[in-house]
Each structure stands twice: as structure tokens, then as C-alpha cells.
Design an enzyme around this catalytic site. Structure first.
Site, PDB file in Angstrom:
ATOM      1  N   THR A 187       1.290  -2.026   7.683  1.00 42.36           N
ATOM      2  CA  THR A 187       1.448  -3.478   7.765  1.00 42.36           C
ATOM      3  C   THR A 187       0.482  -4.142   6.787  1.00 42.36           C
ATOM      4  OG1 THR A 187       2.261  -3.201  10.004  1.00 42.36           O
ATOM      5  CG2 THR A 187       1.526  -5.393   9.459  1.00 42.36           C
ATOM      6  N   HIS A 188      -0.039  -3.343   5.851  1.00 46.96           N
ATOM      7  CA  HIS A 188      -1.055  -3.833   4.919  1.00 46.96           C
ATOM      8  C   HIS A 188      -0.416  -4.475   3.695  1.00 46.96           C
ATOM      9  CE1 HIS A 188      -3.536  -0.445   6.961  1.00 46.96           C
ATOM     10  NE2 HIS A 188      -3.390  -1.496   7.719  1.00 46.96           N
ATOM     11  N   LEU A 189       0.279  -5.565   3.937  1.00 44.95           N
ATOM     12  CA  LEU A 189       0.852  -6.343   2.841  1.00 44.95           C
ATOM     13  C   LEU A 189      -0.246  -7.231   2.272  1.00 44.95           C
ATOM     14  CD1 LEU A 189       3.961  -7.167   4.953  1.00 44.95           C
ATOM     15  CD2 LEU A 189       4.076  -5.895   2.816  1.00 44.95           C
ATOM     16  N   GLN A 241       0.861  -1.162   0.000  1.00 48.01           N
ATOM     17  CA  GLN A 241       0.000   0.000   0.000  1.00 48.01           C
ATOM     18  C   GLN A 241       0.903   1.220   0.000  1.00 48.01           C
ATOM     19  OE1 GLN A 241      -2.719  -0.242   3.323  1.00 48.01           O
ATOM     20  NE2 GLN A 241      -4.433  -0.202   1.922  1.00 48.01           N
TER      21      GLN A 241
END
Lengths: 233, 592
Positions: free
Chosen positions: B518-520, B346
Site C-alpha cells: 500500500t506504499h503508494l 514500490q
């Protein structure tokens, strides 16, 4: 250094405490108050850093976070004590980092790649910075004038100086990061003495309940900080 | 310790795992949940006041993955040597019961309808040629209308607070005008606006945009969810992201689902159980169970089951598929294979306004999911035709409670001293009087961005590390710069004394040293074509039909919204199809 009246010694603090809590003496706590009073006679003794390292740390932290008219400095806030205590935690020993080899250099944006835990980085970085200071100015870092200390830290930050195998910038960032942590973490960790960092920022600490101020649009939050152990300021 | 072989094994005790375990036990299956980390409960990790310790929480990563044991390697391009991500910084996977669902903020979105059909929508509006070379733009293979009941269910379980715009096609409130219609309102009304959000709402309106309250899984009132568990009202303490909420206000698997599972004789959870691989039968068409390392005894244990659910964090799911031989690994050079393909992330940049010295923004007051956003430049809500990029970005004030150590990193903003003389003045002024505005945007998948196994580094258990090949592409930089430019009228309407616009720069590589999100996502994506997806539209492995893989690994590209809402909806969607179809006739749910 800040004016000495701004740095209450432990002795003054404990004297004040004993003066107002004399019930201890009559209720079987004689041993405790003796212990506190005797502890107050000696300043904090670093558990990890050597005397020379300790002098470096005190000088460097104060240059990074100086006492001024905005608020307390690193020494007022016991930042060096915080850092010394951190060295004997899992963090200081590098046990929170992936420290398995092989170790290989790479571009800075791929992050830290040295085989050194924070405590090793300090040991190496302080010795190398002191020898750089001697080479440039003929004295250890702690003995230099503030302007020379700032110049050395600026050179480390800018990447102009390499400390053996350690980029100056890496050591500087470690020092800067831990200095800020010491100024602003809960006093339970040894820094932010008398909540001075939080008072300066207007952070209320462990209050952690703001229902009464969520929709107060504009005015400053009115209450001072409280720490995890219940200290207020 | 001997554990009876269950009907189903669930790997990972985060949101996806908790939802699948709940649904499968409701269907009468016995379930063993395996979690590599420790037990975590609010009574311990959330105990006040120890829990509101910034150093121990967000800075020393109390609830996050222990990097000493295992990590990933990272490089920007396929010709580089990837190096270990040794210190947590850019992204922060969780560990222990609750997973990332324990330390998250609480922003709880539904995807936009076009997020799920992005390739079709772009092609329909602008033609195939609009898609940049090397971009693997794909549809999810599921539509918003199909997922809607499961978004609704997840919101009711999470106790999500928000303001609806349309319910059953009727305008009902002052919500997000771009959001698709809902079958029901939010279970709780929106949280109050903090000062910065209040100002942003007014300024965005004045600038001609359409502000709405962020949907937040931070309870705005006392709430009992459909499983009978209770949440307390959020008091805006600001200790959400990185912390276990001491108020029981932030939804987590620990608070919202696991209490309803723990007493069930068909459910057991093993902590300190590090899954090494899913075991397959000889023809690699069927999983027989898993082998895990019992971290207390250092012994390998094999459990058999008819059904295996992988519900670890996004990249751990991909890692386990690669280690187990489930699906064909992606081969970048040949552009073949699917496991590791479409790895996405993101984009996020922060802009900042400084108000007058009479206006105190009290940035420590906050809630992780709360705030005000605009979607005028998200997804397909604006004309991309003349702009030459795919994607978009919500813009928001999400004052989640700024703590002092975090603030010390921002200092006085760009160009201000980072230390020494003048540093504290800028820091204090910024902490007291600034407003942060984020552009939290999409990230498109590319042919040369992927996950595979590292050839050199191994973790503490002798397992090859997962390798990330990732950097920013011009498409996303162009998107970010365009959207951030649209913040300028808001800054002017805010009456900011000064402001800075935070934009991505062309050519800057992905930098692992600074927090992004942490939006992998992606790496084992869902879809309709087994040549471009590892999972079918029910998140079932195309190759091993008794393995389902739940998480943001299923996203073919990174959307502008936070992923948890869609992960939870996909978990309920998958569970529904396992319960209603798969269990009656185990086998592939999609026939080719």
C-alpha cells in the site's frame, strides 16, 4: 465423498451435548434443548442457493478441497454452508465492491469488470457450468464422476471455457477463493467445522498470544486451536 | 450541526493529520479535523477475540476503504482506457479514524540520507547520462540532517523498537551499518527474533551481509510516550497488518496521539465528513476553507479557516488538489504541470525457503514491524556503475503472522497445485516449514506514469475518480532481479531443502488483482523547483501558501523502505516550520 464416520451429523453432536448437559432439562431450558434437537434433525438448509445449485456447490467445493490423508475436505469442513451464508452478507451482495457503471471489458490485469455481485456470479456460473456439463457429458456437474468434475474445473481455470458473458476463470477463481475462506476462517462464519482446517495446518486460531514460543527455535507450537466462540480442538 | 470556523482545518485523521492537529493545537490554534470514515477505537475494532477474525479483518477489509463509494481507475499506459479498481487487492487504503495508520504493520524506518538526495548522489557518482531516459529522478529538497530531530521525535511518539548502530557519530550497537547516525537511541530495544528471523540473521552473516533488526513501531516493552499515552508489550499474536492491535502494542494515531487531543477544547473531529474541495479565493492564491459532504445528512457544509492541511492518504491528497485547482495539473503530453506528476509505488517480490520437516517455523507467530533485514543492496549502498539501474532494495524476513486464508493463496509455492489433489500437502508443508524472504524495493518516477482525473467514472458523490497511469519499468525490474539474485547465498546458508527466488519479469504490466504494497507515493511532490514539484521543501503548496499537503505524496520516488517513518518525520518538520515561521508571518516559506 469422505467416509460417513468422519462427518458427524448434527444429530450426533447435539445428542452428545444433551447427554452431558442434562442440567438444562431441570433448569428451565427445555425449550432451548428442544430447539437444538429439532434443528439437528435436518441438515443445513441453504438460504440462498437452490437445491440444484446446492448440489453443484457441494460437489465443486469437495473437488477443489478434497478429503484425503492430509486432512478434512470441503464437506467435512462445511464449506458450502460458509459460502451460502456469505451470499447474504454485504460481500455477497457486492456492497463491498465498486459497482457503478459503465461496465467495460479490459485486460485481465486491470481486474474484475463485471456488473455481477458474488451471489449473481454464482447463480450465473453454476447454471452455465451445469449446462456445459450436460452438453459435454449428458449430466449435471454434481452427477459426474470425480475425474470428469476435475476436468471441467480445470477447463474453467485454464480459461478454455466461457460461461456466457463470464470468463470461466473468473467463476472458478471466485469458487476457489471462497472455498479456501470456508476451510480456514473462524467457525463463527459457518465453515472450518470443528476447527478441522486449523488442526490440519497447525494454526492455533484465536489464541493470539505467543510470548512463550517466540524464541523456541525449531519445535512445533504445542497447543491446538481455539475459536472466537471458545471451541477447542 | 453548526461548527465554528476554526483557525485550521485538517483533512484526514491518519498519522499526518493527527501529528499536525497535535502540533497546531499546541501552538494555540483551534483545529477541526475532518474524516470521511467512521470513528474507530481499540475498544471496538480491537476488542478481543472478535478482532482476531481473519475473514472479517484482512480478507473482508474491515478497516479499509469502502470501495462501493469511491475508488480510482487504473491503466498501464496513456493510450489505454483506465478501468475502475472495483475490488481491493493490489493496494489497500484505509478509511476511518487512524486511516492507514490503524491497519498498518508497524515497520518504522528513517530514510537513508541518499534517498533524500537521490538525483544529486547519482549524478555525482555516475553523471547525468546514467539516469535512464524518461526517468524524473529528483531530490526531496530536505536532507537527512535537517529531518533527523523529527525522525527522533516520531520514534519517541510511536514507541519504536530497534537497535541503533551509530548515535552522535559513535558506534553503539549491532544495528544497521548503512544507517546514518542518530541523535538518540531507539526508545525501546529491538523485538525478539522469531525462528525464521533468527535463521535469516545467521545465514545473512554467513553470506557476508550485514543483518539488523527491523525498526518496529510494535512495542517491545510497556511504554509511555511523550504525550503520556501508554502502549502494552507486543505478544507476537500476528494480528497487526489489517487489524486494530488489541494489545495496544502497535503504534497508531488512535493509540499514540489522539487520546492526547480529544479532551482539548481547541480540537474537534468530525467523522463522516467527506471533503469535496478546498475553496480558493478569486485569484487562486489563498484557500478560504473547505466544503465537505456531511454523510449523515447528505448536505454540503462549508467551513472557513486561515490554514488548510491536507493529510489524507497519498492519492486522496492529489485528488483533492486536482479537484480544487491547487497547483498546475500535470499534462503528460506537454510534459508540463506538477500535480499528478512523479506518481510512484514500490517493488516487492517474495522468495521462499523450505526447511526440513523437523524445523517448524510457526509462521502465525509474528509482529508486523519485526524481523531481520539487510541493506547491502538498498539505496546507494553498492556500486551501481556496471549495473545500469537506479535504486535498490532491502531484503528481509518480516514474519508478520501468516494467517490460514492468506497461506491458502500461497499454497505450496510456484508450480505446486493450486487446488485439488496434492494442494493440501504442499500447503501444509509450506505453512509449517517455510521461510518467506522479501525484496521490498524502490520504484522510480517516469514521465508517462502519473495521476489525473478520470474522464468517465464518478464516485457515489458525483466526483470524478482519480485515474492512475502506472506500470513497471525495466529499470525497476533490473534492480529487483539483481537484488533477488543476492538472496541465493542466504538460501544456501539457511540449509534450505529447496527454495524459489521470486523475481519481477520484464514486460509484465502492473496487475491490480494481486497485493503488492500500500506504499503508494508521489503525485504532489516536494522539491526546490516549482516546475518539477507541487510543494516546496516545507510541504507548502507553491501556489496556495496557506495549504500544506502532508503524506507520501511528497516523495519524488518510491524508496526501498516503508514510508510511514518518513511521512511522520515530514509531518513534524512541516509543523515545526509552521509554528516557528509561518504563523508569525503567513505566506510562502520559500521565496523564488
Amino acid at each position: 465423498m469422505p467416509p460417513s464416520h468422519l462427518v458427524p451429523s448434527r444429530r450426533t453432536f447435539v445428542k452428545g451435548l444433551l447427554g452431558t448437559t442434562s442440567f438444562w432439562l431441570f433448569s428451565g431450558h427445555q425449550g432451548w434443548s428442544d430447539a437444538l434437537a429439532s434443528n439437528a434433525d435436518s441438515p443445513y438448509s441453504p438460504a440462498y442457493f437452490t437445491a440444484a445449485e446446492w448440489r453443484f456447490l457441494q460437489a465443486a467445493c469437495e473437488r477443489i478441497f478434497p478429503h484425503d490423508d492430509v486432512g478434512p475436505g470441503a464437506l467435512d469442513l462445511a464449506v458450502p454452508e460458509f459460502i451460502d451464508r456469505q451470499m447474504n452478507t454485504s460481500y455477497g451482495r457486492g456492497e463491498d465492491w465498486f459497482m457503478a457503471g459503465p461496465f467495460q471489458d479490459g485486460p485481465a490485469n486491470l481486474g474484475y469488470q463485471l456488473p455481477l455481485a458474488p451471489r449473481d456470479l454464482y447463480r450465473h456460473g453454476i447454471a452455465a457450468t451445469d449446462s456445459y456439463a450436460r452438453q459435454q457429458h449428458g449430466k449435471a456437474f454434481a452427477d459426474l464422476a470425480a475425474t470428469d468434475q476435475v476436468a471441467i474445473l480445470t477447463a474453467l481455470e485454464g480459461g478454455a471455457v466461457t460461461l456466457g458473458n463470464v470468463p470461466g476463470r473468473t467463476f472458478f477463481e471466485q469458487l476457489r477463493t471462497n472455498t479456501m475462506e470456508g476451510a480456514f476462517s473462524d467457525p463463527i462464519h459457518g465453515g472450518n467445522r470443528h476447527l478441522g482446517g486449523w488442526v490440519m495446518l497447525g494454526f492455533p486460531g484465536a489464541r493470539a498470544d505467543f510470548m512463550d514460543w517466540v524464541d523456541q527455535y525449531g519445535p512445533a507450537y504445542p497447543f491446538g486451536p481455539v475459536s472466537i466462540s471458545g471451541e477447542t480442538a | 450541526m453548526s461548527i465554528k470556523n476554526p483557525d485550521a482545518i485538517v483533512v484526514g485523521a491518519g498519522w499526518a493529520g493527527a501529528i499536525l492537529a497535535k502540533e497546531l493545537t499546541e501552538a494555540g490554534l483551534s483545529v477541526v479535523m475532518l474524516e470521511r470514515g467512521p470513528e474507530r477505537t481499540t475498544a471496538v475494532e480491537g476488542a478481543y477475540p472478535d478482532s482476531v477474525d481473519e475473514l472479517r479483518g484482512a480478507v473482508r477489509h474491515r478497516l479499509f476503504q469502502n470501495m462501493a463509494k469511491t475508488t480510482v481507475t487504473v491503466r498501464n499506459t496513456p493510450d489505454q482506457t483506465a478501468l475502475p479498481y472495483r475490488q481491493l487487492a493490489a493496494f489497500l487504503p484505509g478509511e476511518g479514524v487512524g486511516g492507514a495508520g490503524l491497519h498498518w504493520s508497524g515497520v518504522h524506518f528513517r530514510a537513508a540520507a541518499e534517498d533524500l538526495t537521490l538525483r544529486s548522489t547519482v549524478v555525482e557518482r555516475y553523471g547525468e547520462k546514467f539516469i535512464p531516459e524518461g526517468m524524473n529522478l529528483q531530490d526531496y529538497g530536505v536532507t537527512y540532517d535537517e529531518l533527523e530531530p523529527f525522525y527522533d521525535k516520531a520514534e519517541k511518539v510511536f514507541g519504536t523498537a530497534g537497535t541503533a548502530y551509530k548515535v552522535n557519530g559513535q558506534v553503539v550497537g549491532d544495528g544497521n551499518v548503512f544507517a546514518p547516525s542518530r541523535s538518540d537511541d531507539f526508545p525501546l530495544p529491538a523485538l525478539k527474533d522469531v525462528y525464521s528471523a533468527h535463521l535469516f540473521r545467521g545465514a545473512a552473516k554467513e553470506a557476508g551481509y550485514h543483518p539488523y533488526s527491523l525498526p518496529a513501531a510494535n512495542a517491545s516493552a510497556q511504554y509511555t510516550n511523550p504525550y503520556g499515552v501508554q502502549m502494552g508489550p507486543c505478544n507476537f499474536c500476528g494480528f497487526c497488518s489489517g487489524y486494530d492491535c488489541y494489545m495496544y502494542s502497535k503504534a497508531s494515531p488512535n493509540v499514540n496521539i489522539l487520546p492526547a487531543l480529544r479532551g482539548n477544547p481547541n480540537f474537534s473531529m468530525l467523522t463522516g465528513a467527506y471533503v469535496l474541495r478546498v475553496n480558493l479565493d478569486d485569484d487562486k492564491k489563498r484557500a478560504t476553507g473547505v466544503t465537505y459532504l456531511d454523510l449523515a445528512t447528505n448536505k454540503e457544509v462549508t467551513l472557513n479557516a486561515d490554514l488548510v492541511i491536507l493529510s489524507a492518504f497519498q492519492f486522496h491528497n492529489v485528488h483533492l488538489m486536482l479537484l480544487s485547482g491547487i497547483g498546475q495539473p500535470y499534462d503528460y503530453a506537454k510534459n508540463e504541470g506538477v500535480v499528478g506528476r512523479n506518481f510512484v509505488y514500490q517493488t516487492i517480490t517474495t522468495s521462499r525457503a523450505w526447511l526440513s520437516e523437523k524445523q517448524f517455523t510457526n509462521q502465525f507467530i509474528g509482529t508486523g514491524g519485526g524481523g531481520v533485514a539487510i541493506d547491502d543492496f538498498n539505496c546507494m549502498n553498492f556500486d551501481h556503475g556496471p549495473l545500469g539501474f537506479v535504486g535498490g532494495s532491502p531484503i528481509w524476513v518480516n514474519q508478520a503472522g501468516v494467517k490460514p486464508i492468506a497461506a491458502s493463496g500461497t499454497g505450496g509455492g510456484h508450480g505446486a497445485p493450486r487446488w485439488g489433489e496434492g494442494y493440501k500437502k504442499g500447503l501444509v508443508n509450506t505453512y509449517k516449514h517455510a521461510v518467506a524472504i522479501d525484496a521490498h524495493g524502490s520504484n522510480m518516477a517516469y514521465h508517462d506514469i502519473f495521476l489525473d482525473l478520470d474522464p468517465t467514472w464518478k464516485n457515489a458523490y458525483g466526483v470524478p475518480l482519480l485515474r492512475m497511469t502506472f506500470t513497471w519499468k525495466d529499470n525497476d525490474v533490473r534492480m529487483n532481479r539483481y537484488v533477488v539474485g543476492k538472496i541465493e547465498p542466504i538460501m544456501k546458508a539457511l540449509g534450505a531443502e529447496k527454495y524459489e527466488l521470486g523475481m519481477k519479469k520484464y514486460g509484465d504490466p502492473f496487475d491490480t488483482r494481486f497485493y503488492q504494497t500500500t506504499h503508494l507515493g508521489g503525485g504532489a511532490v516536494m522539491g526546490t523547483d516549482p516546475k518539477t514539484s507541487a510543494l516546496n521543501r516545507y510541504l507548502q503548496s507553491w501556489d496556495v501558501s496557506n495549504v500544506f499537503v502532508i503524506g507520501s505524496n511528497a516523495f519524488p520516488q518510491g524508496m526501498g523502505y516503508n514510508p510511514t517513518g518518513t511521512v511522520a518525520a515530514l509531518a513534524y518538520w512541516t509543523a515545526h516550520h509552521i509554528r516557528t515561521t509561518y504563523l508569525k508571518n503567513p505566506g510562502p516559506l520559500v521565496q523564488l
